[in-house]
Design an enzyme around this catalytic site. Structure first.
Site, mmCIF file in Angstrom:
data_model
loop_
_atom_site.group_PDB
_atom_site.id
_atom_site.type_symbol
_atom_site.label_atom_id
_atom_site.label_comp_id
_atom_site.label_asym_id
_atom_site.label_seq_id
_atom_site.Cartn_x
_atom_site.Cartn_y
_atom_site.Cartn_z
ATOM 1 N N GLY A 12 0.833 -1.207 0.000
ATOM 2 C CA GLY A 12 0.000 0.000 0.000
ATOM 3 C C GLY A 12 0.864 1.251 0.000
ATOM 4 N N ALA A 13 0.642 2.117 -1.003
ATOM 5 C CA ALA A 13 1.387 3.386 -1.077
ATOM 6 C C ALA A 13 0.461 4.544 -0.753
ATOM 7 N N TYR A 15 -0.986 6.898 2.815
ATOM 8 C CA TYR A 15 -0.288 7.713 3.816
ATOM 9 C C TYR A 15 0.657 6.868 4.678
ATOM 10 N N LYS A 40 -1.542 -1.025 -6.011
ATOM 11 C CA LYS A 40 -2.302 -1.445 -7.202
ATOM 12 C C LYS A 40 -2.261 -0.424 -8.336
ATOM 13 N N VAL A 83 -2.584 -6.850 -4.281
ATOM 14 C CA VAL A 83 -2.410 -7.905 -3.273
ATOM 15 C C VAL A 83 -3.726 -8.654 -3.144
ATOM 16 N N GLU A 172 -18.059 16.830 4.580
ATOM 17 C CA GLU A 172 -17.105 17.500 3.664
ATOM 18 C C GLU A 172 -17.599 17.417 2.215
ATOM 19 N N ASP A 302 -5.552 2.406 8.188
ATOM 20 C CA ASP A 302 -6.957 2.008 8.348
ATOM 21 C C ASP A 302 -7.141 0.508 8.568
ATOM 22 N N GLN A 320 -3.979 11.217 9.686
ATOM 23 C CA GLN A 320 -3.074 11.719 10.713
ATOM 24 C C GLN A 320 -2.422 10.568 11.486
ATOM 25 N N LYS A 379 -7.162 23.958 7.374
ATOM 26 C CA LYS A 379 -7.377 22.710 6.628
ATOM 27 C C LYS A 379 -6.373 22.618 5.467
HETATM 28 P P1 FAD Z 1 -4.681 4.890 2.130
HETATM 29 O O1 FAD Z 1 -4.030 6.207 2.243
HETATM 30 O O2 FAD Z 1 -6.110 4.866 1.747
HETATM 31 O O3 FAD Z 1 -3.837 4.019 1.095
HETATM 32 C C1 FAD Z 1 -4.078 2.666 0.809
HETATM 33 C C2 FAD Z 1 -3.298 2.329 -0.456
HETATM 34 O O4 FAD Z 1 -3.393 0.921 -0.698
HETATM 35 C C3 FAD Z 1 -3.833 3.008 -1.716
HETATM 36 O O5 FAD Z 1 -2.755 3.546 -2.464
HETATM 37 C C4 FAD Z 1 -4.517 1.872 -2.496
HETATM 38 O O6 FAD Z 1 -4.461 2.058 -3.898
HETATM 39 C C5 FAD Z 1 -3.678 0.679 -2.077
HETATM 40 N N1 FAD Z 1 -4.376 -0.606 -2.156
HETATM 41 C C6 FAD Z 1 -5.614 -0.901 -1.669
HETATM 42 N N2 FAD Z 1 -5.886 -2.195 -1.866
HETATM 43 C C7 FAD Z 1 -4.804 -2.728 -2.488
HETATM 44 C C8 FAD Z 1 -4.483 -4.037 -2.924
HETATM 45 N N3 FAD Z 1 -5.322 -5.056 -2.743
HETATM 46 N N4 FAD Z 1 -3.287 -4.235 -3.524
HETATM 47 C C9 FAD Z 1 -2.407 -3.204 -3.700
HETATM 48 N N5 FAD Z 1 -2.658 -1.946 -3.284
HETATM 49 C C10 FAD Z 1 -3.838 -1.713 -2.680
HETATM 50 N N6 FAD Z 1 -8.113 11.652 7.644
HETATM 51 C C11 FAD Z 1 -7.490 12.712 8.236
HETATM 52 O O7 FAD Z 1 -6.634 12.526 9.107
HETATM 53 N N7 FAD Z 1 -7.783 13.985 7.867
HETATM 54 C C12 FAD Z 1 -8.676 14.279 6.899
HETATM 55 O O8 FAD Z 1 -8.917 15.445 6.581
HETATM 56 C C13 FAD Z 1 -9.331 13.193 6.244
HETATM 57 N N8 FAD Z 1 -10.212 13.436 5.249
HETATM 58 C C14 FAD Z 1 -10.797 12.386 4.598
HETATM 59 C C15 FAD Z 1 -11.666 12.673 3.551
HETATM 60 C C16 FAD Z 1 -12.289 11.640 2.871
HETATM 61 C C17 FAD Z 1 -13.222 11.954 1.749
HETATM 62 C C18 FAD Z 1 -12.028 10.288 3.249
HETATM 63 C C19 FAD Z 1 -12.684 9.146 2.504
HETATM 64 C C20 FAD Z 1 -11.166 9.994 4.299
HETATM 65 C C21 FAD Z 1 -10.530 11.035 4.977
HETATM 66 N N9 FAD Z 1 -9.645 10.814 6.041
HETATM 67 C C22 FAD Z 1 -9.016 11.868 6.668
HETATM 68 C C23 FAD Z 1 -9.285 9.433 6.416
HETATM 69 C C24 FAD Z 1 -7.975 9.043 5.703
HETATM 70 O O9 FAD Z 1 -8.087 9.293 4.323
HETATM 71 C C25 FAD Z 1 -7.614 7.572 5.912
HETATM 72 O O10 FAD Z 1 -7.629 7.288 7.289
HETATM 73 C C26 FAD Z 1 -6.221 7.305 5.341
HETATM 74 O O11 FAD Z 1 -6.255 7.443 3.931
HETATM 75 C C27 FAD Z 1 -5.698 5.916 5.701
HETATM 76 O O12 FAD Z 1 -4.382 5.798 5.258
HETATM 77 P P2 FAD Z 1 -3.817 4.379 4.845
HETATM 78 O O13 FAD Z 1 -2.348 4.564 4.605
HETATM 79 O O14 FAD Z 1 -4.259 3.338 5.798
HETATM 80 O O15 FAD Z 1 -4.554 4.056 3.481
HETATM 81 P P1 NAD Z 2 -17.745 7.881 10.232
HETATM 82 O O1 NAD Z 2 -17.818 6.545 10.831
HETATM 83 O O2 NAD Z 2 -16.936 8.920 10.908
HETATM 84 O O3 NAD Z 2 -19.216 8.480 10.038
HETATM 85 C C1 NAD Z 2 -20.216 7.712 9.446
HETATM 86 C C2 NAD Z 2 -21.576 8.271 9.800
HETATM 87 O O4 NAD Z 2 -22.576 7.484 9.134
HETATM 88 C C3 NAD Z 2 -21.879 8.216 11.287
HETATM 89 O O5 NAD Z 2 -22.306 9.486 11.698
HETATM 90 C C4 NAD Z 2 -22.969 7.157 11.394
HETATM 91 O O6 NAD Z 2 -23.876 7.401 12.444
HETATM 92 C C5 NAD Z 2 -23.641 7.251 10.040
HETATM 93 N N1 NAD Z 2 -24.345 6.025 9.640
HETATM 94 C C6 NAD Z 2 -23.936 4.736 9.795
HETATM 95 N N2 NAD Z 2 -24.875 3.889 9.306
HETATM 96 C C7 NAD Z 2 -25.889 4.645 8.838
HETATM 97 C C8 NAD Z 2 -27.138 4.341 8.209
HETATM 98 N N3 NAD Z 2 -27.518 3.079 7.969
HETATM 99 N N4 NAD Z 2 -27.925 5.364 7.845
HETATM 100 C C9 NAD Z 2 -27.546 6.650 8.077
HETATM 101 N N5 NAD Z 2 -26.391 6.993 8.670
HETATM 102 C C10 NAD Z 2 -25.558 6.001 9.040
HETATM 103 O O7 NAD Z 2 -17.227 7.642 8.737
HETATM 104 P P2 NAD Z 2 -16.678 8.623 7.631
HETATM 105 O O8 NAD Z 2 -17.295 9.965 7.712
HETATM 106 O O9 NAD Z 2 -16.778 7.850 6.380
HETATM 107 O O10 NAD Z 2 -15.139 8.770 8.013
HETATM 108 C C11 NAD Z 2 -14.269 7.627 7.997
HETATM 109 C C12 NAD Z 2 -13.009 7.950 8.770
HETATM 110 O O11 NAD Z 2 -12.283 8.967 8.079
HETATM 111 C C13 NAD Z 2 -13.280 8.494 10.166
HETATM 112 O O12 NAD Z 2 -12.311 8.020 11.030
HETATM 113 C C14 NAD Z 2 -13.140 9.990 10.003
HETATM 114 O O13 NAD Z 2 -12.696 10.620 11.199
HETATM 115 C C15 NAD Z 2 -12.081 10.084 8.925
HETATM 116 N N6 NAD Z 2 -12.272 11.331 8.162
HETATM 117 C C16 NAD Z 2 -11.696 12.447 8.666
HETATM 118 C C17 NAD Z 2 -11.891 13.649 8.021
HETATM 119 C C18 NAD Z 2 -11.251 14.905 8.574
HETATM 120 O O14 NAD Z 2 -10.522 14.821 9.558
HETATM 121 N N7 NAD Z 2 -11.490 16.055 7.980
HETATM 122 C C19 NAD Z 2 -12.671 13.700 6.852
HETATM 123 C C20 NAD Z 2 -13.268 12.535 6.379
HETATM 124 C C21 NAD Z 2 -13.064 11.342 7.064
#
Ligand code: FAD
Ligand code: NAD
Length: 405
Positions: A12-13, A15, A40, A83, A172, A302, A320, A379
């Site tokens: 996984g590449a 964060y 991937k 993978v 967001e 994650d 983070q 942000k």
């Molecule tokens: P990722 O950064 O998701 O990377 C996983 C990597 O594995 C990817 O490159 C993917 O292509 C690769 N991969 C997956 N499956 C396979 C496979 N089978 N084989 C090979 N490669 C594979 N967190 C914050 O702290 N602050 C935020 O502001 C924030 N905003 C977010 C906004 C959104 C819309 C979302 C969805 C999430 C946000 N999060 C935020 C959560 C954060 O993005 C995740 O917690 C973070 O990306 C996890 O990092 P990671 O290294 O575990 O995985």
């Molecule tokens: P989350 O788990 O934080 O929120 C999911 C929401 O969906 C919850 O409020 C939950 O009550 C609701 N929900 C669950 N089942 C439901 C249903 N059947 N019907 C209606 N509502 C339902 O998930 P997320 O927002 O996808 O975030 C995933 C992770 O990524 C979290 O850890 C979050 O902190 C992180 N993230 C962080 C940021 C940021 O820091 N700016 C931004 C995006 C995501």
């Protein structure tokens, strides 16, 4: 120089994975290990920016960069492959097109959307997860707008977008979408009043558990931009025509041309497929981020689960924490290679900031609550900081966000 260099394989590449490899090469000598990074795609994408790419407020190419640009290619071999399984007993990783053996393994494969087994979500709802899902969602919304005016009998549901989940991702995305809708209306000659943005949240509040004053700010701001919140209402089913929701024993159908699913995540399915003990695809790791019973496997990001000792609950999966784990993981692999003791991971929580479109946000950073322009600037600083930590100032200049007002 050791004859058989230990093989370090990082899966996984994202964060966590990129922090691990970029830090590991600084901590061990050139001949001390053979480092392989598997991903991937040949690009890294900013998962944390996928709400912007999905709403169409930021082009997806702005949210990704080639992996080779940030790794030291003379020290790290990059393998573009998927993978499928980890064979723990044989120290092997099974890929779509081959196999890799390892002495030390880091699993950093991120998450997938959690559907809780709700019928129809996989087939009919759009997740916000990666570049592919973002392009698809953005195009789908545009298609609905483009099609609306071509039909003799106009279907209002084409212009209804429902977001399931008002966690950080849902909020967001709504912030971005609320800004994009007026642009789409102008482009496709549609009256803004005809567009419905609905957010369905099962918990009694938006952003459950977050600071109530900041939650109120976000709700008022988004309602002011035309978002309707249905709180304490759970999505029960998704159909080709919309969703079925339930509240207080009553069910209701909401017809919608677009259903977005943003209700949480679970660890990558490779974890379950490989037989790791897990909770929703996340492995509860030991303090030094290794897996109980497998002293050569680290799980971070994650896919991992770390308990917050202050409240005895898992830390939410965030970029983070993933990046900080990547640093500790690199230190610990270097320690093992050097025959030293590993150290325990300590999460240094700097806060959370959620954007509400490009120019507004809410958050707590370094213990201080903030809203509006100040939070929005924070942000962007956070987004730029993560680019800096992985790719240095060059990457910040290429991909950074500098439009502060
Ligand atoms: P990722 O950064 O998701 O990377 C996983 C990597 O594995 C990817 O490159 C993917 O292509 C690769 N991969 C997956 N499956 C396979 C496979 N089978 N084989 C090979 N490669 C594979 N967190 C914050 O702290 N602050 C935020 O502001 C924030 N905003 C977010 C906004 C959104 C819309 C979302 C969805 C999430 C946000 N999060 C935020 C959560 C954060 O993005 C995740 O917690 C973070 O990306 C996890 O990092 P990671 O290294 O575990 O995985
Ligand atoms: P989350 O788990 O934080 O929120 C999911 C929401 O969906 C919850 O409020 C939950 O009550 C609701 N929900 C669950 N089942 C439901 C249903 N059947 N019907 C209606 N509502 C339902 O998930 P997320 O927002 O996808 O975030 C995933 C992770 O990524 C979290 O850890 C979050 O902190 C992180 N993230 C962080 C940021 C940021 O820091 N700016 C931004 C995006 C995501």
């Amino acid at each position: 120089m050791p004859l058989n260099k230990p093989k370090v394989v990082v899966l996984g590449a994202g964060y966590g994975g990129l922090m691990t490899v970029t830090r590991l090469v600084r901590k061990i000598g050139v001949n001390e290990a053979e480092i392989t990074l598997v991903n991937k795609h040949n690009y890294h994408y900013e998962t944390t920016w996928m709400h912007e790419a999905s709403a169409g407020t930021l082009h997806h190419d702005r949210c990704r960069y080639p992996i080779k640009d940030v790794i030291n290619q003379s020290r790290v071999r990059f393998v573009k492959d998927t993978v499928t399984k980890i064979n723990k007993e044989e120290n092997k990783v099974v890929l779509e097109t081959g196999e890799l053996s390892y002495d030390y393994l880091v699993v950093a494969l991120g998450a997938i959307p959690e559907t809780f087994g709700i019928s129809g979500l996989r087939e009919h709802a759009f997740p916000i997860a990666n570049i592919n899902t973002s392009r698809q969602l953005r195009e789908h919304i545009e298609y609905q707008f483009a099609t609306y005016n071509t039909e003799a009998e106009k279907r209002p549901e084409r212009l209804t977008i429902v977001v399931g989940g008002a966690g950080f991702t849902g909020i967001e995305f709504l912030g971005e979408l609320a800004n994009r809708i007026p642009e789409l209306c102008r482009e496709y000659d549609i009256d803004r009043q005809k567009v419905n943005l609905i957010c369905v949240e099962a918990a009694p509040s938006v952003l459950p558990g977050f600071d109530p004053e900041l939650v109120d700010y976000a709700v008022n701001y988004l309602e002011g931009k035309g978002v309707e919140f249905k709180i304490g209402t759970a999505v029960k089913e998704c159909t080709p025509d919309g969703i079925i929701v339930g509240k207080d024993d009553k069910t209701e159908e909401i017809k919608a041309g677009t259903v977005v699913w943003a209700a949480g995540v679970r660890g990558n399915p490779v974890i379950e497929e490989s037989g790791f003990e897990n909770m929703r695809g996340r492995v509860k790791v030991k303090p030094d981020l290794r897996v109980e019973g497998h002293d050569n496997i680290f799980v971070i990001g994650d896919c991992s689960l770390v308990i917050n000792e202050e409240n005895d609950r898992p830390f939410p999966p965030t970029a983070q924490i993933s990046m900080q784990q990547g640093e500790t993981c690199a230190k610990n692999i270097a320690a093992l290679i050097h025959g030293k003791e590993t150290e325990a991971f300590r999460f240094d929580n700097k806060g959370s900031v959620a954007s509400l479109g490009e120019h507004d946000a809410i958050g707590v950073a370094f213990g201080k609550k903030m809203t509006g322009t100040k939070a929005s600037m924070m942000k962007k600083i956070i987004d730029n900081r993560s680019l800096f930590l992985i790719g240095g100032p060059g990457l910040v200049l290429k991909k950074g966000k500098f439009k502060f007002f």
